[in-house]
Enzyme design. Structure first.
Site, PDB file in Angstrom:
ATOM      1  CG  HIS A 136      -5.514   4.373  -1.088  1.00 51.91           C
ATOM      2  ND1 HIS A 136      -5.345   5.644  -1.570  1.00 51.91           N
ATOM      3  CD2 HIS A 136      -6.516   4.446  -0.199  1.00 51.91           C
ATOM      4  CE1 HIS A 136      -6.218   6.461  -0.992  1.00 51.91           C
ATOM      5  NE2 HIS A 136      -6.945   5.743  -0.154  1.00 51.91           N
ATOM      6  CB  CYS A 147      -0.915  -0.011   1.226  1.00 52.83           C
ATOM      7  SG  CYS A 147      -2.035  -1.431   1.156  1.00 52.83           S
ATOM      8  CG  ASP A 148      -0.982   4.830  -1.574  1.00 54.59           C
ATOM      9  OD1 ASP A 148      -1.482   4.795  -0.424  1.00 54.59           O
ATOM     10  OD2 ASP A 148      -1.631   5.125  -2.590  1.00 54.59           O
ATOM     11  N   GLY A 149       1.441   5.647   0.746  1.00 55.32           N
ATOM     12  CA  GLY A 149       1.500   6.433   1.979  1.00 55.32           C
ATOM     13  C   GLY A 149       0.125   6.666   2.607  1.00 55.32           C
TER      14      GLY A 149
END
Ligand code: MLT
Length: 402
Positions: free
Chosen positions: A21, A16-18
């Site tokens: 997500h 997942c990103d920052g």
């Protein structure tokens, strides 16, 4: 469409990103994991490895629809929407398991490659898992020639290669080569009286078939082609060299021979022609079957026997009788061999009983500069019995031309 087993996968934090997500690259990787997982639950993850081939992605499109977060369980469905001879397309959809929201959808086109990275026909076991071949994608064009309408499959771009089938076959005898030789423009007609072409009541001759092929090239705007003939198709190639040599860039003579029929063979042609007209093409197909295949083919590749029966059955009675009489009356092409001035490849199955390897060897020896490829474990139907080896021999020859 064939559905592979649905699998459920969990989204991990590192995917997942920052903002938490599932990121785009990980979504793509998740689809890949789902595919391997469905193989693991079905035929086994080593399905491709067992068959000596690998699936490689040629094109992928992904629609990202909604966010997914660490801990979300995603249900991934995979269906095969198209299956060709060397390639297939999978459509995948990932839904959040708890509420059914679609997170992403992907469409991925694969090609099957051999160890050298060359496109290879799908091995039977893989083909069974992916489901039946889609036929609609490669429909034939209809091309009018004198007194008949031919079904002609035309695929790809590049230097043209024209395929002439043998008897009692149709263009599908070359289906693996037509699928595999993706860097060339492949032109594969059903000869008059065969496959999906029309079958005039009479007027068949080797010269007529050769003129039909030239009419096909004219209709497609092709000036010169590599001409590749299997057995009777080889007799037609000889005729093309006699009548239309300016249209021939190079030749491939597969399972064929230059000698004319003996008196006994001519009588046998007449008997078979009578059988075709009285009892239909399937009866002739069964009569010829015992001499057509290598010893292991019938036992190990029953689908090849079925393909042969289908081709024979598709031939019309008049088309069969016409082809038999055309072969009966064909000229002696032996004097032509030393006059052939274009690059030539001779291909023969190691167990071909109709045009045996020693005939092919002598023929290759008589054509200046000709190369000979003997296909192991193949009879008279090498392109169908050993598609990979036949396609490789052809590809090597075509590569050397350019
Ligand atoms: C063919 O495969 O075209 C035929 O076997 C040729 C022949 O019978 O001479």
């Amino acid at each position: 469409m064939t559905a592979l087993p649905t699998v459920e996968l969990t989204v991990y934090p590192y995917e997942c990103d920052g903002f938490g997500h599932l990121n785009h690259a990980s979504a793509l990787a998740l689809f890949e994991r789902a595919r391997w997982e469905s193989l693991a639950r079905g035929p086994g993850m080593d399905l491709f490895h067992r068959a000596g081939v690998a699936p490689v992605v040629r094109k992928a499109t992904v629609d990202y629809r909604a966010a997914a977060f660490p801990g979300d369980a995603l249900r991934v469905e995979t269906v095969i929407t198209h299956r060709g001879t060397t390639s297939w397309t999978a459509r995948q959809s990932a839904q959040r398991a708890r509420d059914g929201v679609v997170i992403a959808e992907a469409e991925i086109v694969f090609v099957c490659v051999d160890r050298a990275g060359r496109p290879a026909p799908l091995p039977e076991e893989v083909a069974r898992v992916l489901g039946p071949r889609s036929t609609a994608a490669h429909e034939a064009q209809r091309i009018g020639v004198a007194g008949a309408e031919l079904a002609v499959e035309v695929r790809g771009e590049g230097a043209p290669v024209l395929f002439a089938h043998g008897f009692p076959f149709d263009r599908t005898v070359w289906r693996h080569q037509v699928a595999a030789l993706s860097r060339w423009k492949r032109i594969a007609p059903d000869l008059r009286g065969a496959g999906e072409s029309t079958a005039p009541a009479d007027g068949y001759s080797i010269a007529r078939y050769a003129d039909d092929l030239v009419a096909v090239l004219d209709a497609l705007g092709v000036r010169r082609a590599v001409v590749c003939g299997l057995s009777m198709g080889g007799y037609i190639v000889f005729e093309l060299l006699r009548r239309h040599s300016e249209r021939v860039r190079a030749v491939v003579l597969c399972g064929t021979r230059p000698q004319p029929d003996s008196e006994a063979a001519r009588r046998a042609r007449d008997e078979l022609a009578a059988l075709a007209l009285e009892r239909g093409s399937a009866a002739v197909g069964e009569r010829l079957l015992p001499q057509l295949l290598a010893s292991a083919t019938a036992a190990e590749q029953p689908e090849v026997v079925q393909q042969y029966r289908d081709m024979a059955q598709r031939m019309s009675g008049p088309g069969m009788a016409g082809a038999l009489r055309a072969m009966r009356d064909r000229p002696d092409s032996t004097p032509l061999l030393s006059q052939i001035r274009v690059p030539t490849l001779v291909i023969v199955g190691s167990e071909d009983q109709v045009s045996p390897p020693e005939v092919a060897e002598a023929m290759a020896g008589a054509i200046p500069g000709a190369r000979l490829a003997v296909i192991p474990a193949a009879g008279h139907l090498a392109p169908l019995e050993q598609p990979l080896a036949t396609s490789c021999a052809l590809a090597d020859f075509l590569d050397a031309l350019s």
